[in-house]
Design a protein around this motif. Structure first.
Motif, PDB file in Angstrom:
ATOM      1  N   ARG A   1       0.784  -1.158  -0.049  1.00 21.86           N
ATOM      2  CA  ARG A   1      -0.045   0.042   0.039  1.00 21.86           C
ATOM      3  C   ARG A   1       0.795   1.347   0.128  1.00 21.86           C
ATOM      4  O   ARG A   1       1.028   1.978   1.047  1.00 21.86           O
ATOM      5  CB  ARG A   1      -0.789   0.087   1.337  1.00 21.86           C
ATOM      6  CG  ARG A   1      -1.876  -0.991   1.483  1.00 21.86           C
ATOM      7  CD  ARG A   1      -3.114  -0.777   0.839  1.00 21.86           C
ATOM      8  NE  ARG A   1      -4.030  -1.877   0.790  1.00 21.86           N
ATOM      9  CZ  ARG A   1      -4.034  -2.829  -0.209  1.00 21.86           C
ATOM     10  NH1 ARG A   1      -3.170  -2.979  -1.069  1.00 21.86           N
ATOM     11  NH2 ARG A   1      -4.800  -3.922  -0.007  1.00 21.86           N
TER      12      ARG A   1
ATOM     13  N   CYS B   1       0.664   5.912  -4.063  1.00 22.78           N
ATOM     14  CA  CYS B   1       0.227   5.157  -5.290  1.00 22.78           C
ATOM     15  C   CYS B   1      -0.784   5.859  -6.221  1.00 22.78           C
ATOM     16  O   CYS B   1      -1.794   6.557  -5.483  1.00 22.78           O
ATOM     17  CB  CYS B   1      -0.565   3.799  -4.791  1.00 22.78           C
ATOM     18  SG  CYS B   1      -1.262   2.652  -5.983  1.00 22.78           S
TER      19      CYS B   1
ATOM     20  N   GLN C   1      -5.213  -1.340  -5.976  1.00 22.01           N
ATOM     21  CA  GLN C   1      -4.724  -2.126  -4.946  1.00 22.01           C
ATOM     22  C   GLN C   1      -5.705  -3.361  -4.772  1.00 22.01           C
ATOM     23  O   GLN C   1      -5.203  -4.364  -4.266  1.00 22.01           O
ATOM     24  CB  GLN C   1      -4.236  -1.095  -3.705  1.00 22.01           C
ATOM     25  CG  GLN C   1      -3.098  -0.438  -4.136  1.00 22.01           C
ATOM     26  CD  GLN C   1      -3.057   0.425  -2.846  1.00 22.01           C
ATOM     27  OE1 GLN C   1      -3.698   0.516  -1.906  1.00 22.01           O
ATOM     28  NE2 GLN C   1      -2.164   1.550  -2.851  1.00 22.01           N
TER      29      GLN C   1
ATOM     30  N   GLY D   1       0.392  -3.101 -12.815  1.00 20.66           N
ATOM     31  CA  GLY D   1      -0.465  -2.985 -11.896  1.00 20.66           C
ATOM     32  C   GLY D   1      -0.755  -1.747 -11.068  1.00 20.66           C
ATOM     33  O   GLY D   1      -0.604  -0.608 -11.575  1.00 20.66           O
ATOM     34  N   GLY D   2      -1.258  -2.166 -10.095  1.00 21.25           N
ATOM     35  CA  GLY D   2      -1.400  -3.477  -9.184  1.00 21.25           C
ATOM     36  C   GLY D   2       0.027  -4.046  -9.025  1.00 21.25           C
ATOM     37  O   GLY D   2       1.148  -3.615  -9.754  1.00 21.25           O
TER      38      GLY D   2
HETATM   39  S1  SF4 Z   1      -0.020  -0.507  -7.505  1.00 18.32           S
HETATM   40 FE1  SF4 Z   1       2.320   0.082  -7.347  1.00 18.32          FE
HETATM   41  S2  SF4 Z   1       2.153   1.849  -6.349  1.00 18.32           S
HETATM   42 FE2  SF4 Z   1       0.332   1.164  -5.828  1.00 18.32          FE
HETATM   43  S3  SF4 Z   1       0.512   0.041  -3.748  1.00 18.32           S
HETATM   44 FE3  SF4 Z   1       0.970  -1.395  -5.337  1.00 18.32          FE
HETATM   45  S4  SF4 Z   1       3.243  -1.232  -5.668  1.00 18.32           S
HETATM   46 FE4  SF4 Z   1       2.727   0.492  -4.666  1.00 18.32          FE
END
Ligand code: SF4
Lengths: 507, 240
Positions: free
Chosen positions: B39, B43, B49, B81-82
């Protein structure tokens, strides 16, 4: 269209034409004074199709004195010089550049400016031996700038490639630095011959200053043999050119059709008869009566020869025709995203091709006694062109996303052996990623596309249908001020009629 | 998983971007999966997520059909992603199929995967775009307590499977200078791998309020770039 005294008067007294434009306008009006029904044996039916706009002769006139497009073999100049101009074969780069500029001033053309000025990098390269870039570069840059200021018409076209050369790189550098609309430029690209680095430099230049465009040289060589890309994406034989061009205005024809079947099976065959007849008569006049091939120095000295000429039957407004017919079929769809639309479009083009294939004609040995089909992207000259989107293009604002768009457009290239092209704008981020754009170009060529061009939004120098204009000059022209370039006038027309400045951008 | 069954397996999808020019060299199709195991405060796709919020679920077979019109114009696909490695089984099938079409397959990962578990995905992945978020295990930045992922990075580098390494820099929650140093010590032996150091952007991100005053200055960013170059990384790009 026939001309009259009033037209001559208005041209002579215009406040928005330059001196050169007035001279050209008056000369053009003069060859439209005589009725082609007398001069060229046009039938009443032929004339009716010109009058009602279904066939367009681009106002080329009737008292024809010269073929429309001249594509000289400039290698002859390098080998033999030119007697008529009292030029001996050039001994160094300075002489070559001077000699070319002198030649250009004497190349006849429907636009009054040469539509082809040579495969510049291969012409220059042998003269670069022993000279450093620092010495060569300013010469090339001055040469190109001279062309922009003297041959003020964006249908003036230069080619480069397919091989990477030092001259080629220096030309690109100059083109980017100058940001001039003229000359328009094509890179004859062959994935197997052109090295990747040079291709990327061409993409980079194209993103910055909207040129060079990319031509699939291998494909065009298959169908036209040794050729050049000239004017607005016309692929024509080197050492010859095209006698003329007549075009079907498909959008207009569709308006007059009852339905799809009526257009394809009744109107097109009837129009086909006329278009072929008019073209035959026009060529007869140029070859037999104009004395061009008897008197012009280019022919006498081997820059041109009669048996390397072809002629073009073109289409415009495929999108408008299809939209109109879809509507008549009760479908609320548009060309570019409609499956039925593509079916109709292909059926129309199959018919146009069938008509052309069935017509054998004289003075056409270079292209197997047949005219070549062309999809016209250039001139927007009359209000009739509102209903006729360039070539086989999708209407501005109705384009699908880029990959789907290229897939759609790629289906149509196979018809147009005398050239066509589409243009795709990209957003700023692609300037840092020419490799991504080259991937798209390669993919498009594999899909059947033969000619592709691109530019980045927000540059002043942008492509209108096929040639380049400066947006700032179009604004001037819209305020009825005299501007340097003839093609700005066409740009103005396109902006009004087809809102090309708002083409969908790939982000 | 046998191939037939594999083609029917489902992938929670956020979106498909036909053309992308930022996920490695050339033009690529980007596929964003839904669901992430961490998280990050910054992001930008917080909606990706949680797998609950997926836009849709597609079978691998349908996904292949969906991207077919785009493939003539791209070198391959990049799965982002994700966190793509959560779906290593499905992606393995996807990549096998796409390799038959001569397309390269990249994975854009946060790096916190168990490499034993996803071994067969690694095998069929051409290149990774590898994110190093942080090196401490406090969970301050990434919301969960996890230990650093440099071992995974080293492992992939040895296999020649890394296209670029990224770090998003902040002035707090992560010791960016230390992260850059440690990555650089590793990357200096891999001159072909790009190191992208990115200034955090707060607009539209999950915890804008928490990080909006933790955005590094351009000078701070420049310094990070210099550290990497000085240590000997050949390809460094600082993104402001
Ligand atoms: S999608 Fe990427 S930026 Fe978002 S929480 Fe997951 S790893 Fe982190």
């Amino acid at each position: 269209m026939l001309s009259n005294k009033q037209e001559l008067f208005e041209t002579a007294t215009s406040s928005s034409l330059t001196y050169q434009q007035k001279i050209a306008g008056l000369a053009n009006a003069a060859i439209r004074l005589q009725d082609p029904r007398e001069l060229l044996n046009y039938s009443e039916k032929d004339w009716e199709f010109i009058q009602n706009g279904m066939i367009c002769d681009l106002n080329e006139g009737y008292l024809l004195h010269t073929p429309r497009y001249i594509v000289p073999d400039y290698e002859v100049l390098v080998e033999k010089g030119c007697d008529f101009l009292d030029i001996t074969p050039p001994k160094d780069l300075d002489e070559l550049l001077d000699d070319l500029l002198m030649m250009y001033a004497h190349i006849p053309s429907v636009t009054t400016f040469p539509v082809y000025i040579g495969n510049l990098d291969t012409l220059f390269e042998p003269f670069l031996d022993g000279l450093t870039d620092e010495v060569v570069y300013p010469k090339i840059k001055r040469f190109l700038n001279h062309i922009d200021k003297v041959f003020t018409d964006a249908f003036v076209h230069a080619d480069i490639g397919p091989k990477a050369t030092r001259a080629g790189y220096l030309i690109l550098r100059a083109v980017v630095e100058l940001e001039n609309p003229v000359p328009n430029m094509t890179f004859n690209y062959d994935e197997e011959i052109s090295d990747e680095k040079f291709a990327l430099a061409c993409v980079d230049s194209c993103l910055r200053v909207s040129k060079p465009s990319f031509s699939n040289v291998k494909e065009y060589t298959k169908v036209v043999g040794k050729h050049a890309i000239v004017s607005c994406y016309n692929s024509l034989p080197i050492g010859g050119g095209a006698y003329g061009l007549l075009r079907y205005r498909l959008g207009t024809i569709a308006i007059a059709s009852k339905d799809t079947d009526d257009m394809i099976n009744n109107l097109l065959p009837e129009l086909g008869k006329s278009i072929n007849h008019m073209m035959d008569e026009r060529i007869d006049f140029v070859v037999q009566k104009s004395n061009f091939f008897e008197s012009n120095f280019l022919v006498k000295e081997g820059f041109l020869s009669r048996d390397k000429f072809t002629s073009m039957i073109a289409i415009v407004g495929l999108a408008d025709a299809v939209d109109n017919l879809l509507q008549k079929e009760g479908l609320n769809e548009t060309f570019g995203t409609s499956e039925r639309g593509d079916e109709i479009a292909l059926a129309i083009m199959d018919k146009v091709k069938e008509i052309n294939d069935a017509h054998e004609t004289k003075y056409m040995e270079r292209t197997n006694d047949h005219y070549l089909l062309h999809a016209q992207v250039g001139a927007q000259i009359t209000p009739e062109d509102v209903d006729n989107t360039p070539a086989h293009r999708v209407k501005v604002g109705e384009e699908p996303i880029l990959p789907i768009h290229i897939n759609q457009a790629s289906k149509f290239y196979k018809y147009f052996d005398a050239g066509t092209g589409d243009l795709y704008p990209f957003d700023q981020t692609y300037i840092d990623h020419p490799d991504a754009v080259l991937d798209i170009i390669k993919g498009a060529f594999h899909q059947g596309t033969r000619y592709i061009t691109t530019y980045v939004e927000n540059s002043d120098l942008i492509r209108v249908t096929g040639y380049l204009v400066k947006k700032s000059e179009v604004e001037k022209a819209n305020n009825d001020k005299a501007v340097l370039r003839n093609t700005t006038w066409f740009g103005k027309g396109s902006e009004e009629y087809n809102s090309v400045f708002e083409r969908r951008i790939t982000k | 998983m046998c191939s037939k069954e594999g083609l029917q397996s489902k992938l929670p999808l956020h979106k498909v971007l036909p053309f992308a020019n930022v996920d490695g060299i050339g033009n690529r199709t980007s596929i964003f999966v839904q669901g992430c195991d961490i998280r990050c405060l910054y992001c930008h796709n917080p909606e990706t997520q949680d797998v609950k919020f997926k836009e849709r679920e597609v079978s691998i077979e349908d996904l292949i059909k969906e991207i077919e019109p785009y493939t003539p114009y791209v070198r391959g696909i990049t799965v982002s992603g994700g966190e793509p490695t959560l779906y290593h089984k499905q992606l393995e099938v996807l990549f096998d199929e796409l390799h038959k079409q001569n397309l390269t397959c990249y994975v854009d990962s946060n790096g916190y995967f168990d490499r034993e578990r996803i071994a067969s995905l690694i095998e069929v992945t051409d290149k990774f775009l590898f994110d190093v978020k942080t090196l401490d295990s406090s969970g301050d930045l990434i919301g969960v307590k996890k230990t650093g992922n440099l071992e995974n990075l080293k492992y992939l580098l040895k296999l020649g499977k890394v296209e670029e390494v990224r770090h998003v820099a902040l002035t707090s929650f992560v010791d960016s200078e230390n992260v850059v140093r440690q990555i650089s010590e590793i990357l200096k032996d891999y001159p072909e791998v790009l190191f992208r150091i990115i200034k955090v952007h707060t607009r539209g991100c999950m915890h804008e309020d928490l990080i909006k005053d933790k955005v590094p200055s351009n000078r701070f960013m420049g310094n990070l770039g210099k550290i990497a170059s000085d240590i000997g990384v050949k390809l460094v790009r600082v993104q402001l």
